[in-house]
Design a protein around this motif. Structure first.
Motif, PDB file in Angstrom:
ATOM      1  N   PHE A 181       3.656 -13.901  -3.432  1.00  0.00           N
ATOM      2  CA  PHE A 181       4.089 -12.549  -3.747  1.00  0.00           C
ATOM      3  C   PHE A 181       2.993 -11.536  -3.428  1.00  0.00           C
ATOM      4  N   VAL A 182       1.777 -11.817  -3.824  1.00  0.00           N
ATOM      5  CA  VAL A 182       0.656 -10.905  -3.582  1.00  0.00           C
ATOM      6  C   VAL A 182       0.412 -10.745  -2.082  1.00  0.00           C
ATOM      7  N   LEU A 183       0.456 -11.839  -1.335  1.00  0.00           N
ATOM      8  CA  LEU A 183       0.239 -11.769   0.107  1.00  0.00           C
ATOM      9  C   LEU A 183       1.324 -10.954   0.805  1.00  0.00           C
ATOM     10  N   VAL A 184       2.566 -11.160   0.428  1.00  0.00           N
ATOM     11  CA  VAL A 184       3.664 -10.413   1.037  1.00  0.00           C
ATOM     12  C   VAL A 184       3.565  -8.940   0.672  1.00  0.00           C
ATOM     13  N   TRP A 185       3.221  -8.625  -0.550  1.00  0.00           N
ATOM     14  CA  TRP A 185       3.113  -7.243  -1.008  1.00  0.00           C
ATOM     15  C   TRP A 185       1.940  -6.523  -0.346  1.00  0.00           C
ATOM     16  N   MET A 186       0.823  -7.214  -0.137  1.00  0.00           N
ATOM     17  CA  MET A 186      -0.382  -6.591   0.401  1.00  0.00           C
ATOM     18  C   MET A 186      -0.388  -6.507   1.932  1.00  0.00           C
ATOM     19  N   THR A 187       0.429  -7.272   2.623  1.00  0.00           N
ATOM     20  CA  THR A 187       0.396  -7.312   4.072  1.00  0.00           C
ATOM     21  C   THR A 187       0.580  -5.944   4.715  1.00  0.00           C
ATOM     22  N   PRO A 188       1.578  -5.138   4.320  1.00  0.00           N
ATOM     23  CA  PRO A 188       1.692  -3.813   4.952  1.00  0.00           C
ATOM     24  C   PRO A 188       0.460  -2.944   4.738  1.00  0.00           C
ATOM     25  N   LEU A 189      -0.209  -3.082   3.599  1.00  0.00           N
ATOM     26  CA  LEU A 189      -1.419  -2.294   3.357  1.00  0.00           C
ATOM     27  C   LEU A 189      -2.539  -2.716   4.290  1.00  0.00           C
ATOM     28  N   ALA A 190      -2.615  -4.002   4.579  1.00  0.00           N
ATOM     29  CA  ALA A 190      -3.665  -4.497   5.462  1.00  0.00           C
ATOM     30  C   ALA A 190      -3.421  -4.054   6.898  1.00  0.00           C
ATOM     31  N   TRP A 191      -2.154  -3.937   7.289  1.00  0.00           N
ATOM     32  CA  TRP A 191      -1.830  -3.546   8.657  1.00  0.00           C
ATOM     33  C   TRP A 191      -1.829  -2.044   8.874  1.00  0.00           C
ATOM     34  N   ALA A 192      -1.821  -1.280   7.818  1.00  0.00           N
ATOM     35  CA  ALA A 192      -1.801   0.181   7.962  1.00  0.00           C
ATOM     36  C   ALA A 192      -3.111   0.631   8.612  1.00  0.00           C
ATOM     37  N   GLU A 193      -2.973   1.399   9.664  1.00  0.00           N
ATOM     38  CA  GLU A 193      -4.153   1.873  10.372  1.00  0.00           C
ATOM     39  C   GLU A 193      -4.535   3.266   9.903  1.00  0.00           C
ATOM     40  N   ALA A 194      -5.818   3.500   9.875  1.00  0.00           N
ATOM     41  CA  ALA A 194      -6.288   4.858   9.597  1.00  0.00           C
ATOM     42  C   ALA A 194      -5.949   5.722  10.806  1.00  0.00           C
TER      43      ALA A 194
END
Length: 118
Positions: free
Chosen positions: A8-21
């Motif tokens: 659950f944590v990995l799926v939830w955090m994945t979009p945050l990790a891929w978001a580019e500045a």
């Protein structure tokens, strides 16, 4: 931590990790513009609390703008003028022309005027 919770944590955090500045596009009015025009008041202005700034870019600034907008195509880019952040938008097409327009909040423009006059 259970496997279910970890998943659950990995799926939830994945979009945050891929978001580019956003990419950063810096302009210096003294070196990057050959012309600068302010439209202080327009009857057709969609947002009168913003001032339209029309500029003609130097060849170097034009090349930099074109290259950066090509790299940031369909991504976000933040525009800076004389060290001040103005806006962030998604690049829809390559910005290759010598003439560019952007909008500055009135209160921010008043603070920036001395640096624009040099």
């Amino acid at each position: 931590m259970s496997i279910r919770w970890t998943f659950f944590v990995l799926v939830w955090m994945t979009p945050l990790a891929w978001a580019e500045a956003p990419a950063k596009l810096f302009y210096n009015s003294q070196t990057d513009f050959t012309e600068l025009t302010l439209s202080l008041k327009k009857s057709s202005a969609p947002q009168p609390e913003f001032i339209e700034v029309a500029v003609t870019l130097t060849p170097e600034a034009r090349a930099r703008t074109k290259a950066l907008s090509l790299l940031a195509l369909h991504k976000r880019i933040t525009l800076y003028l004389n060290g001040r952040q103005l806006s962030t938008a998604t690049v829809q097409s390559v910005l290759g022309g010598p003439n560019q327009k952007f909008y500055v909040p009135r209160d921010q423009l008043l603070e920036m005027m001395p640096s624009l006059l040099n």
